[in-house]
Motif scaffolding. Structure first.
Motif, PDB file in Angstrom:
ATOM      1  N   LEU A  85       0.838  -1.185   0.000  1.00 20.90           N
ATOM      2  CA  LEU A  85       0.000   0.000   0.000  1.00 20.90           C
ATOM      3  C   LEU A  85       0.880   1.244   0.000  1.00 20.90           C
ATOM      4  N   ILE A  86       0.560   2.163  -0.908  1.00 20.23           N
ATOM      5  CA  ILE A  86       1.172   3.491  -0.901  1.00 20.23           C
ATOM      6  C   ILE A  86       0.049   4.465  -0.560  1.00 20.23           C
ATOM      7  N   SER A  87       0.158   5.085   0.599  1.00 13.40           N
ATOM      8  CA  SER A  87      -0.851   6.030   1.070  1.00 13.40           C
ATOM      9  C   SER A  87      -0.305   7.444   0.880  1.00 13.40           C
ATOM     10  N   VAL A  88      -0.989   8.220   0.056  1.00 11.22           N
ATOM     11  CA  VAL A  88      -0.512   9.544  -0.339  1.00 11.22           C
ATOM     12  C   VAL A  88      -1.335  10.607   0.390  1.00 11.22           C
ATOM     13  N   SER A  89      -0.638  11.433   1.173  1.00 11.90           N
ATOM     14  CA  SER A  89      -1.334  12.482   1.917  1.00 11.90           C
ATOM     15  C   SER A  89      -0.375  13.631   2.212  1.00 11.90           C
ATOM     16  N   LEU A  90      -0.933  14.768   2.503  1.00 16.09           N
ATOM     17  CA  LEU A  90      -0.101  15.887   2.938  1.00 16.09           C
ATOM     18  C   LEU A  90       0.429  15.635   4.339  1.00 16.09           C
ATOM     19  N   SER A  91      -0.330  14.914   5.153  1.00 19.85           N
ATOM     20  CA  SER A  91       0.124  14.611   6.507  1.00 19.85           C
ATOM     21  C   SER A  91       1.442  13.866   6.494  1.00 19.85           C
ATOM     22  N   ALA A  92       1.636  13.012   5.507  1.00 21.39           N
ATOM     23  CA  ALA A  92       2.884  12.250   5.413  1.00 21.39           C
ATOM     24  C   ALA A  92       4.073  13.158   5.138  1.00 21.39           C
ATOM     25  N   ALA A  93       3.829  14.336   4.593  1.00 20.85           N
ATOM     26  CA  ALA A  93       4.913  15.245   4.228  1.00 20.85           C
ATOM     27  C   ALA A  93       5.142  16.354   5.252  1.00 20.85           C
ATOM     28  N   LEU A  94       4.145  16.619   6.077  1.00 14.72           N
ATOM     29  CA  LEU A  94       4.234  17.740   7.012  1.00 14.72           C
ATOM     30  C   LEU A  94       4.831  17.293   8.346  1.00 14.72           C
ATOM     31  N   LYS A  95       5.856  18.003   8.775  1.00 12.42           N
ATOM     32  CA  LYS A  95       6.507  17.698  10.051  1.00 12.42           C
ATOM     33  C   LYS A  95       5.473  17.696  11.179  1.00 12.42           C
ATOM     34  N   GLY A  96       5.550  16.665  12.002  1.00 10.54           N
ATOM     35  CA  GLY A  96       4.653  16.564  13.141  1.00 10.54           C
ATOM     36  C   GLY A  96       3.307  15.941  12.837  1.00 10.54           C
ATOM     37  N   HIS A  97       3.058  15.578  11.583  1.00 10.80           N
ATOM     38  CA  HIS A  97       1.763  15.013  11.213  1.00 10.80           C
ATOM     39  C   HIS A  97       1.865  13.555  10.755  1.00 10.80           C
ATOM     40  N   GLU A  98       3.042  12.965  10.904  1.00  9.70           N
ATOM     41  CA  GLU A  98       3.245  11.591  10.453  1.00  9.70           C
ATOM     42  C   GLU A  98       2.301  10.618  11.159  1.00  9.70           C
ATOM     43  N   ALA A  99       2.012  10.868  12.435  1.00 13.74           N
ATOM     44  CA  ALA A  99       1.091   9.995  13.179  1.00 13.74           C
ATOM     45  C   ALA A  99      -0.303  10.042  12.561  1.00 13.74           C
ATOM     46  N   ASP A 100      -0.704  11.212  12.063  1.00 15.93           N
ATOM     47  CA  ASP A 100      -2.004  11.315  11.387  1.00 15.93           C
ATOM     48  C   ASP A 100      -2.007  10.461  10.130  1.00 15.93           C
ATOM     49  N   ALA A 101      -0.925  10.518   9.361  1.00 13.90           N
ATOM     50  CA  ALA A 101      -0.836   9.724   8.135  1.00 13.90           C
ATOM     51  C   ALA A 101      -0.928   8.235   8.456  1.00 13.90           C
ATOM     52  N   GLN A 102      -0.283   7.806   9.523  1.00 11.37           N
ATOM     53  CA  GLN A 102      -0.355   6.400   9.928  1.00 11.37           C
ATOM     54  C   GLN A 102      -1.769   6.032  10.389  1.00 11.37           C
ATOM     55  N   LYS A 103      -2.433   6.967  11.053  1.00  6.34           N
ATOM     56  CA  LYS A 103      -3.807   6.737  11.502  1.00  6.34           C
ATOM     57  C   LYS A 103      -4.736   6.483  10.309  1.00  6.34           C
ATOM     58  N   TYR A 104      -4.530   7.196   9.212  1.00  9.21           N
ATOM     59  CA  TYR A 104      -5.358   6.992   8.027  1.00  9.21           C
ATOM     60  C   TYR A 104      -5.155   5.581   7.474  1.00  9.21           C
ATOM     61  N   VAL A 105      -3.905   5.126   7.489  1.00  8.13           N
ATOM     62  CA  VAL A 105      -3.613   3.765   7.011  1.00  8.13           C
ATOM     63  C   VAL A 105      -4.227   2.736   7.947  1.00  8.13           C
ATOM     64  N   ASP A 106      -4.082   2.942   9.242  1.00  3.09           N
ATOM     65  CA  ASP A 106      -4.641   1.999  10.208  1.00  3.09           C
ATOM     66  C   ASP A 106      -6.159   1.872  10.030  1.00  3.09           C
ATOM     67  N   ARG A 107      -6.823   2.992   9.811  1.00  2.00           N
ATOM     68  CA  ARG A 107      -8.272   2.972   9.602  1.00  2.00           C
ATOM     69  C   ARG A 107      -8.605   2.234   8.301  1.00  2.00           C
ATOM     70  N   PHE A 108      -7.850   2.503   7.245  1.00  2.00           N
ATOM     71  CA  PHE A 108      -8.066   1.854   5.947  1.00  2.00           C
ATOM     72  C   PHE A 108      -7.927   0.340   6.070  1.00  2.00           C
ATOM     73  N   VAL A 109      -6.878  -0.106   6.745  1.00  2.00           N
ATOM     74  CA  VAL A 109      -6.638  -1.542   6.933  1.00  2.00           C
ATOM     75  C   VAL A 109      -7.766  -2.160   7.756  1.00  2.00           C
ATOM     76  N   SER A 110      -8.208  -1.466   8.780  1.00  2.00           N
ATOM     77  CA  SER A 110      -9.286  -1.962   9.626  1.00  2.00           C
ATOM     78  C   SER A 110     -10.596  -2.090   8.848  1.00  2.00           C
ATOM     79  N   VAL A 111     -10.912  -1.078   8.045  1.00  2.00           N
ATOM     80  CA  VAL A 111     -12.163  -1.073   7.276  1.00  2.00           C
ATOM     81  C   VAL A 111     -12.166  -2.137   6.180  1.00  2.00           C
ATOM     82  N   THR A 112     -11.037  -2.294   5.507  1.00  2.00           N
ATOM     83  CA  THR A 112     -10.992  -3.199   4.350  1.00  2.00           C
ATOM     84  C   THR A 112     -10.686  -4.646   4.715  1.00  2.00           C
ATOM     85  N   GLY A 113     -10.064  -4.886   5.861  1.00  2.00           N
ATOM     86  CA  GLY A 113      -9.690  -6.236   6.242  1.00  2.00           C
ATOM     87  C   GLY A 113      -8.418  -6.737   5.576  1.00  2.00           C
ATOM     88  N   TRP A 114      -7.707  -5.866   4.912  1.00  2.00           N
ATOM     89  CA  TRP A 114      -6.490  -6.240   4.182  1.00  2.00           C
ATOM     90  C   TRP A 114      -5.263  -5.885   5.003  1.00  2.00           C
TER      91      TRP A 114
END
Length: 175
Positions: A85-114
């Motif tokens: 999975l490549i998750s593209v977001s501004l959060s991934a690029a902005l200092k201090g927002h990396e945890a938000d980017a990971q949260k989006y992936v965690d939610r995606f994985v939880s919702v999809t079951g993948w």
């Protein structure tokens, strides 16, 4: 090896990222097919692919519905073969927002079951030259938290070297 790259894009940056991965994989002698998740048809046969890369952009804290639906519908197949999975977001690029980017992936994985074998959090782009007034204001005051980016130009935050390294590592895992 026959690889399918499925992408979901809103402003075109994730398509550009998917195309770069395809170019790199083809350069190593593999077959690649690109599929825009918005154009997915239920009659597409996926069983002949050896591996999958899913690339989706995040807007308002969620991956696109089309990419989420594709992965949800095919999570069993994706889980039995090498997939990333490549998750593209501004959060991934902005200092201090990396945890938000990971949260989006965690939610995606939880919702999809993948459970992808590998995940990359990658910065996207701001396309001010394509935004209307309201989109520009939203980006400036909600996304950038009052920062003052120049609305006369576009900004690209994608780390192309990180993407190339990720592609190399993924190909190494599948032999």
């Amino acid at each position: 090896m026959n690889l399918l790259i499925v992408f979901g894009t809103t402003e075109g940056q994730t398509r550009k990222i998917a195309e770069r991965v395809a170019t790199d994989v083809r350069g190593r002698g593999h077959q690649v097919e690109l599929l825009d998740s918005a154009e997915f048809t239920s009659d597409l046969k996926l069983g002949h692919f050896d591996a999958f890369v899913i690339a989706g952009s995040v807007h308002q804290e969620h991956h696109q519905e089309a990419i989420t639906n594709f992965v949800f519908a095919h999570h069993e197949l994706l889980s039995t073969k090498p997939s990333a999975l490549i998750s593209v977001s501004l959060s991934a690029a902005l200092k201090g927002h990396e945890a938000d980017a990971q949260k989006y992936v965690d939610r995606f994985v939880s919702v999809t079951g993948w459970q992808p074998r590998m995940t990359l959090l990658l910065g996207g782009a701001l396309r001010f030259t394509k935004y209307d007034y309201f989109q520009e204001q939203f980006v400036r005051f909600v996304v950038m938290k009052g920062g003052d980016p120049n609305p006369e130009r576009d900004y690209e935050f994608t780390d192309w070297n990180a993407l190339a390294d990720f592609t190399d590592r993924f190909l190494e895992t599948i032999g």
